[in-house]
Each structure stands twice: as C-alpha cells, then as structure tokens.
Scaffold this motif. Structure first.
Motif, PDB file in Angstrom:
ATOM      1  N   ILE A   1     -52.188  -0.004   5.175  1.00 14.12           N
ATOM      2  CA  ILE A   1     -52.963   1.108   5.791  1.00 14.12           C
ATOM      3  C   ILE A   1     -53.200   2.548   5.678  1.00 14.12           C
ATOM      4  O   ILE A   1     -54.821   2.838   5.245  1.00 14.12           O
ATOM      5  CB  ILE A   1     -52.975   1.116   7.563  1.00 14.12           C
ATOM      6  CG1 ILE A   1     -52.694   0.277   7.908  1.00 14.12           C
ATOM      7  CG2 ILE A   1     -53.699   2.810   8.188  1.00 14.12           C
ATOM      8  CD1 ILE A   1     -51.718   0.351   9.111  1.00 14.12           C
ATOM      9  N   PHE A   2     -52.132   3.446   5.201  1.00 17.18           N
ATOM     10  CA  PHE A   2     -52.659   4.500   4.025  1.00 17.18           C
ATOM     11  C   PHE A   2     -53.512   4.768   2.875  1.00 17.18           C
ATOM     12  O   PHE A   2     -54.342   5.330   2.554  1.00 17.18           O
ATOM     13  CB  PHE A   2     -51.526   5.307   4.625  1.00 17.18           C
ATOM     14  CG  PHE A   2     -50.918   6.107   5.199  1.00 17.18           C
ATOM     15  CD1 PHE A   2     -52.306   7.486   5.582  1.00 17.18           C
ATOM     16  CD2 PHE A   2     -49.949   5.902   5.862  1.00 17.18           C
ATOM     17  CE1 PHE A   2     -51.317   7.994   6.992  1.00 17.18           C
ATOM     18  CE2 PHE A   2     -49.400   6.486   7.442  1.00 17.18           C
ATOM     19  CZ  PHE A   2     -50.299   7.194   7.968  1.00 17.18           C
ATOM     20  N   LEU A   3     -52.870   3.175   2.059  1.00 15.46           N
ATOM     21  CA  LEU A   3     -53.967   3.123   1.008  1.00 15.46           C
ATOM     22  C   LEU A   3     -55.248   2.622   1.245  1.00 15.46           C
ATOM     23  O   LEU A   3     -56.027   2.877   0.221  1.00 15.46           O
ATOM     24  CB  LEU A   3     -53.060   1.416   0.225  1.00 15.46           C
ATOM     25  CG  LEU A   3     -53.681   1.953  -0.854  1.00 15.46           C
ATOM     26  CD1 LEU A   3     -53.325   2.378  -1.967  1.00 15.46           C
ATOM     27  CD2 LEU A   3     -52.872  -0.176  -1.606  1.00 15.46           C
ATOM     28  N   GLU A   4     -55.913   2.300   1.975  1.00 11.30           N
ATOM     29  CA  GLU A   4     -56.991   2.018   2.838  1.00 11.30           C
ATOM     30  C   GLU A   4     -57.761   2.635   2.824  1.00 11.30           C
ATOM     31  O   GLU A   4     -58.647   2.974   2.351  1.00 11.30           O
ATOM     32  CB  GLU A   4     -57.128   0.285   3.325  1.00 11.30           C
ATOM     33  CG  GLU A   4     -57.327  -0.492   3.152  1.00 11.30           C
ATOM     34  CD  GLU A   4     -57.915  -1.381   2.531  1.00 11.30           C
ATOM     35  OE1 GLU A   4     -58.867  -0.550   1.911  1.00 11.30           O
ATOM     36  OE2 GLU A   4     -57.130  -2.130   1.232  1.00 11.30           O
ATOM     37  N   ALA A   5     -57.291   3.564   3.815  1.00 11.41           N
ATOM     38  CA  ALA A   5     -57.990   5.376   3.997  1.00 11.41           C
ATOM     39  C   ALA A   5     -58.520   6.152   2.575  1.00 11.41           C
ATOM     40  O   ALA A   5     -58.849   7.019   2.573  1.00 11.41           O
ATOM     41  CB  ALA A   5     -56.536   5.971   4.768  1.00 11.41           C
TER      42      ALA A   5
ATOM     43  N   GLY B   1     -58.377  -4.291  -6.957  1.00  9.25           N
ATOM     44  CA  GLY B   1     -56.764  -3.484  -7.457  1.00  9.25           C
ATOM     45  C   GLY B   1     -56.153  -3.495  -5.910  1.00  9.25           C
ATOM     46  O   GLY B   1     -54.657  -4.349  -5.789  1.00  9.25           O
ATOM     47  N   ILE B   2     -56.904  -3.651  -4.667  1.00  9.29           N
ATOM     48  CA  ILE B   2     -55.877  -4.075  -3.511  1.00  9.29           C
ATOM     49  C   ILE B   2     -55.492  -4.751  -3.280  1.00  9.29           C
ATOM     50  O   ILE B   2     -54.290  -5.482  -2.560  1.00  9.29           O
ATOM     51  CB  ILE B   2     -56.183  -3.050  -2.592  1.00  9.29           C
ATOM     52  CG1 ILE B   2     -56.548  -1.020  -3.343  1.00  9.29           C
ATOM     53  CG2 ILE B   2     -56.012  -3.025  -1.111  1.00  9.29           C
ATOM     54  CD1 ILE B   2     -57.332  -0.709  -1.669  1.00  9.29           C
ATOM     55  N   ALA B   3     -56.737  -5.717  -3.624  1.00 12.72           N
ATOM     56  CA  ALA B   3     -56.775  -7.210  -3.404  1.00 12.72           C
ATOM     57  C   ALA B   3     -55.192  -8.224  -4.235  1.00 12.72           C
ATOM     58  O   ALA B   3     -54.929  -8.925  -2.949  1.00 12.72           O
ATOM     59  CB  ALA B   3     -57.808  -8.413  -2.942  1.00 12.72           C
ATOM     60  N   THR B   4     -55.383  -7.539  -5.610  1.00 12.53           N
ATOM     61  CA  THR B   4     -54.382  -8.277  -6.588  1.00 12.53           C
ATOM     62  C   THR B   4     -52.995  -7.712  -6.033  1.00 12.53           C
ATOM     63  O   THR B   4     -52.259  -8.439  -6.073  1.00 12.53           O
ATOM     64  CB  THR B   4     -55.202  -6.904  -8.000  1.00 12.53           C
ATOM     65  OG1 THR B   4     -55.928  -8.183  -8.200  1.00 12.53           O
ATOM     66  CG2 THR B   4     -54.026  -8.245  -8.650  1.00 12.53           C
ATOM     67  N   ALA B   5     -53.005  -6.620  -5.601  1.00 11.48           N
ATOM     68  CA  ALA B   5     -51.704  -5.846  -4.760  1.00 11.48           C
ATOM     69  C   ALA B   5     -51.201  -6.477  -4.019  1.00 11.48           C
ATOM     70  O   ALA B   5     -50.055  -7.119  -4.051  1.00 11.48           O
ATOM     71  CB  ALA B   5     -51.751  -4.626  -5.127  1.00 11.48           C
ATOM     72  N   TYR B   6     -51.828  -6.691  -3.176  1.00 14.18           N
ATOM     73  CA  TYR B   6     -51.951  -7.460  -2.015  1.00 14.18           C
ATOM     74  C   TYR B   6     -51.330  -8.824  -2.133  1.00 14.18           C
ATOM     75  O   TYR B   6     -50.583  -9.639  -1.479  1.00 14.18           O
ATOM     76  CB  TYR B   6     -52.868  -7.904  -0.809  1.00 14.18           C
ATOM     77  CG  TYR B   6     -52.115  -8.206   0.189  1.00 14.18           C
ATOM     78  CD1 TYR B   6     -51.936  -7.625   1.641  1.00 14.18           C
ATOM     79  CD2 TYR B   6     -53.085  -9.608   1.012  1.00 14.18           C
ATOM     80  CE1 TYR B   6     -51.378  -7.976   2.322  1.00 14.18           C
ATOM     81  CE2 TYR B   6     -52.578  -9.763   2.255  1.00 14.18           C
ATOM     82  CZ  TYR B   6     -51.907  -9.164   3.057  1.00 14.18           C
ATOM     83  OH  TYR B   6     -51.189 -10.142   4.409  1.00 14.18           O
TER      84      TYR B   6
END
Length: 168
Positions: A116-120, A151-156
């Motif tokens: 959540i904070f990463l998306e923010a 990048g976030i999708a790959t990390a997820y």
C-alpha cells in the motif's frame, strides 16, 4: 505513535495544499519536519527494533530518511522560488506525502502494508514529476507510472512465487 505520525503528517500536507503564501508552506514544512524529528526521537528513545504495532518495526537506518528529506525540502524551496504558488504548494504537499509514504514502506513489516505504501510513493512521485503541468511533464509522468507499475508487478510476482515455495 506511528498512527499519530501518519495522521499529523497527512494533516500538515493537506494544509499545505490550501496555503495561500509560500511562507505558510515553509512553516508547514517546518511543522512537518518537527513531526519527523519527533518520530526519530521516539525511535531512539524506545530503542531500535521496537514494534509499534503488528505492522511496523523501527530501526536505525530508517531514521536517516528524516535527515535526507529535510535537505530535499530546503533545496526544493530554492529550486521552486520563482514558480507560481499553485505549483509550489502542490509540489510540497506531494513531497511531504511522499516522505510519509516512504517512511511507511521502510518501517512496514507486513507485505500488504508495504504494498500500500509503495503504491502511494508511486502516485506521489508521479504528481511531483507532473507539478509543472507541461506536455513534456505529462509524458514523463506516464512513462514513470508505466515503469514503476511494471517493476511493482514484477516484484509482486516474485513475492507470490517465493511465498508459494515456503508452503511446500
């Protein structure tokens, strides 16, 4: 303590969004960094490794964020001194929210809270990229969001794969 930190930080940033003068934005920035320093003082006084709730754990390296972000704030005041007040307050509102979100990411000890904070942080940084509202800034903002989202999708995906390995 951490809930109060997030609440005060968000309220100060919101107040900066409606400030009418640069001086008010700078004063709100000073108040924001007092809240930051209060968090650091609390972390140091309670000892590193303290768990604030089931979602956050404090450590020494995270306290350096306050020092670095304070330098960014001061430099940004000089960088934006000739900008219109609308751009000025938008930039600093988003900078305060970005600092708060980065603090949340760093101290989070729960993957959902980190997410959540990463998306923010992505949204706040995208707003900072677009604060001048030009065609080039819009293009840069979309590229930033695209790169961060990939990048976030790959990390997820990596997190899901690693968590599935631990269950076997």
């Amino acid at each position: 303590m951490i809930a109060l930190y997030f609440l005060l930080s968000a309220l100060i940033a919101l107040a900066a969004a409606f400030a009418r003068q640069r001086r008010t934005v700078k004063r709100l920035g000073a108040a924001f960094y007092l809240v930051q320093l209060s968090l650091v003082a609390h972390i140091v006084a309670e000892g590193y490794g303290e768990v604030s709730s089931q979602f956050f754990r404090f450590d020494a390296a995270g306290t350096l964020l306050t020092i670095v972000s304070a330098f960014v704030f001061v430099h940004s005041c000089v960088y934006l001194r000739d900008n219109p007040i609308k751009e000025y307050r938008l930039y600093f509102t988003l900078l305060m929210l970005l600092t708060t979100a980065i603090t949340g990411v760093y101290f989070a000890r729960n993957i959902a809270v980190t997410w959540i904070f990463l998306e923010a942080t992505t949204l706040c940084a995208a707003g900072i990229v677009y604060h001048r509202r030009t065609a080039q800034a819009l293009e840069a903002t979309w590229k930033y969001i695209f790169v961060c989202s990939v990048g976030i999708a790959t990390a997820y995906l990596g997190i899901l794969l690693l968590s599935s390995l631990g269950d076997g």
